[in-house]
Design a protein around this motif. Structure first.
Motif, mmCIF file in Angstrom:
data_model
loop_
_atom_site.group_PDB
_atom_site.id
_atom_site.type_symbol
_atom_site.label_atom_id
_atom_site.label_comp_id
_atom_site.label_asym_id
_atom_site.label_seq_id
_atom_site.Cartn_x
_atom_site.Cartn_y
_atom_site.Cartn_z
ATOM 1 N N GLY A 186 19.753 52.027 -47.425
ATOM 2 C CA GLY A 186 21.077 51.781 -47.954
ATOM 3 C C GLY A 186 21.038 50.708 -49.018
ATOM 4 N N GLN A 187 22.043 50.709 -49.880
ATOM 5 C CA GLN A 187 22.074 49.773 -50.982
ATOM 6 C C GLN A 187 22.617 48.408 -50.566
ATOM 7 N N SER A 188 23.366 48.365 -49.450
ATOM 8 C CA SER A 188 23.944 47.113 -49.003
ATOM 9 C C SER A 188 22.858 46.171 -48.510
ATOM 10 N N GLN A 189 23.109 44.876 -48.662
ATOM 11 C CA GLN A 189 22.176 43.885 -48.148
ATOM 12 C C GLN A 189 22.080 43.977 -46.632
ATOM 13 N N ASN A 190 23.185 44.356 -45.992
ATOM 14 C CA ASN A 190 23.206 44.525 -44.544
ATOM 15 C C ASN A 190 23.142 46.004 -44.184
ATOM 16 N N ALA A 191 22.220 46.337 -43.293
ATOM 17 C CA ALA A 191 22.143 47.718 -42.824
ATOM 18 C C ALA A 191 23.272 48.021 -41.849
ATOM 19 N N VAL A 192 23.620 47.030 -41.017
ATOM 20 C CA VAL A 192 24.653 47.210 -39.994
ATOM 21 C C VAL A 192 25.619 46.034 -40.041
ATOM 22 N N GLU A 193 26.908 46.342 -39.941
ATOM 23 C CA GLU A 193 27.930 45.303 -39.823
ATOM 24 C C GLU A 193 28.883 45.673 -38.689
ATOM 25 N N LEU A 194 29.090 44.740 -37.788
ATOM 26 C CA LEU A 194 30.086 44.886 -36.733
ATOM 27 C C LEU A 194 31.211 43.905 -37.021
ATOM 28 N N ILE A 195 32.432 44.420 -37.064
ATOM 29 C CA ILE A 195 33.580 43.600 -37.432
ATOM 30 C C ILE A 195 34.593 43.610 -36.292
ATOM 31 N N ALA A 196 34.721 42.469 -35.618
ATOM 32 C CA ALA A 196 35.728 42.264 -34.563
ATOM 33 C C ALA A 196 35.721 43.387 -33.525
ATOM 34 N N ILE A 197 34.535 43.700 -33.015
ATOM 35 C CA ILE A 197 34.404 44.793 -32.057
ATOM 36 C C ILE A 197 34.872 44.349 -30.668
ATOM 37 N N LYS A 198 35.714 45.180 -30.087
ATOM 38 C CA LYS A 198 36.169 44.981 -28.709
ATOM 39 C C LYS A 198 35.965 46.281 -27.951
ATOM 40 N N LYS A 199 35.549 46.164 -26.688
ATOM 41 C CA LYS A 199 35.398 47.359 -25.867
ATOM 42 C C LYS A 199 35.945 47.116 -24.471
ATOM 43 N N ASN A 200 36.938 47.925 -24.113
ATOM 44 C CA ASN A 200 37.458 47.935 -22.754
ATOM 45 C C ASN A 200 36.786 49.068 -21.983
ATOM 46 N N PHE A 201 36.449 48.791 -20.734
ATOM 47 C CA PHE A 201 35.754 49.787 -19.917
ATOM 48 C C PHE A 201 36.233 49.637 -18.478
ATOM 49 N N ASN A 202 36.723 50.742 -17.915
ATOM 50 C CA ASN A 202 37.267 50.714 -16.548
ATOM 51 C C ASN A 202 38.327 49.623 -16.386
ATOM 52 N N LYS A 203 39.225 49.555 -17.378
ATOM 53 C CA LYS A 203 40.361 48.630 -17.377
ATOM 54 C C LYS A 203 39.951 47.160 -17.504
ATOM 55 N N LEU A 204 38.683 46.923 -17.793
ATOM 56 C CA LEU A 204 38.198 45.562 -18.007
ATOM 57 C C LEU A 204 37.702 45.426 -19.442
ATOM 58 N N LEU B 255 34.905 44.480 -21.705
ATOM 59 C CA LEU B 255 33.464 44.258 -21.609
ATOM 60 C C LEU B 255 33.022 43.170 -22.584
ATOM 61 N N PHE B 256 33.512 43.262 -23.829
ATOM 62 C CA PHE B 256 33.297 42.208 -24.823
ATOM 63 C C PHE B 256 34.388 42.328 -25.880
ATOM 64 N N GLU B 257 34.569 41.260 -26.661
ATOM 65 C CA GLU B 257 35.622 41.260 -27.675
ATOM 66 C C GLU B 257 35.238 40.343 -28.826
ATOM 67 N N ASP B 258 35.839 40.632 -29.984
ATOM 68 C CA ASP B 258 35.618 39.846 -31.199
ATOM 69 C C ASP B 258 34.129 39.659 -31.494
ATOM 70 N N VAL B 259 33.377 40.754 -31.359
ATOM 71 C CA VAL B 259 31.947 40.720 -31.664
ATOM 72 C C VAL B 259 31.759 40.992 -33.153
ATOM 73 N N ASN B 260 31.185 40.020 -33.836
ATOM 74 C CA ASN B 260 30.894 40.143 -35.264
ATOM 75 C C ASN B 260 29.393 39.955 -35.468
ATOM 76 N N LEU B 261 28.801 40.864 -36.216
ATOM 77 C CA LEU B 261 27.352 40.819 -36.395
ATOM 78 C C LEU B 261 26.979 41.461 -37.722
ATOM 79 N N GLN B 262 26.103 40.803 -38.449
ATOM 80 C CA GLN B 262 25.535 41.364 -39.669
ATOM 81 C C GLN B 262 24.022 41.445 -39.500
ATOM 82 N N ILE B 263 23.487 42.638 -39.683
ATOM 83 C CA ILE B 263 22.050 42.854 -39.524
ATOM 84 C C ILE B 263 21.461 43.181 -40.891
ATOM 85 N N PRO B 264 20.681 42.263 -41.462
ATOM 86 C CA PRO B 264 20.109 42.505 -42.789
ATOM 87 C C PRO B 264 19.146 43.688 -42.787
#
Length: 215
Positions: free
Chosen positions: A2-20, A22-31
């Protein structure tokens, strides 16, 4: 790549699982062309995060961008990606080489020499005709890694790749991951061993208490 400096970007990821949550506000940049590791206790959501990046599971909130494309919007699944998440659906009555040959025949791009190469990398013998139902957990994990790298992906996602593999085996795997990075591959892996991740990876994180922390 890819042309971007980052191959992967996660922006404010939240995941609810079984009404709980699991994680929230996950931000990550992977060069691009780097190795990133995520550690954390069992049940913290490491595997779920990889599934979200692969497009196998949708986040409750947030956005995933892989090679400049929004997963779930621009495309359903990231391209040029190899993954080992959970247990691959191999055919237990066939050998390791036969299982990889079946996968190779689907794409039509992989020859037998490449199958032999990836089996050698993970410490398996292409001449071994034993069916998979006789393999140990560690041997099946090795085959899962071979499957993930078979088509020389630009992005490689590995969920606890050295779990159940002896020390000599995981050293071979890690040496190969470094070679892949040097060729431009971007690698994200999880492990319960923070020391292992810290030594190997360009950037290391801990997923705990619903948050992703840089080490």
């Amino acid at each position: 790549m890819g042309q971007s400096q980052n191959a992967v970007e996660l922006i404010a990821i939240k995941k609810n699982f079984n009404k709980l949550t699991l994680f929230e506000d996950v931000n990550l940049q992977i060069p691009t062309a780097s190795i990133t590791g995520i550690s954390g206790p069992n049940g913290s959501g490491k595997s779920m995060l990889l599934r979200i990046i692969c497009g196998l599971v949708k986040p409750t909130e947030g956005q995933v961008i892989v090679f400049g494309k929004r997963i779930g919007i621009d495309r359903d699944f990231p391209t040029r990606t190899g993954a080992l998440i959970d247990t691959p659906g191999f055919l237990p009555g066939y050998s390791a080489a036969k299982n990889l040959q079946i996968l190779a025949d689907i794409g039509g791009k992989i020859d037998r020499s490449r199958i032999e190469e990836v089996l050698t990398i993970v410490g398996l013998d292409i001449k071994n005709q034993q069916p998979l139902n006789t393999y140990s957990v560690g041997m099946r994990k090795r085959l899962g890694i071979a499957q993930a790298i078979l088509e020389e992906p630009d992005l490689l996602l590995l969920d606890e790749p050295t779990d159940s593999i002896d020390q000599a085996g995981w050293k071979n795997v890690y040496e190969y991951l470094i070679q892949l990075k040097e060729k431009g591959c971007t690698i994200l892996l999880t492990s319960n061993n923070l020391d292992e991740i810290t030594i190997l990876c360009d950037q290391a994180y801990i997923l705990k208490e619903k948050q992703l922390f840089s080490t």
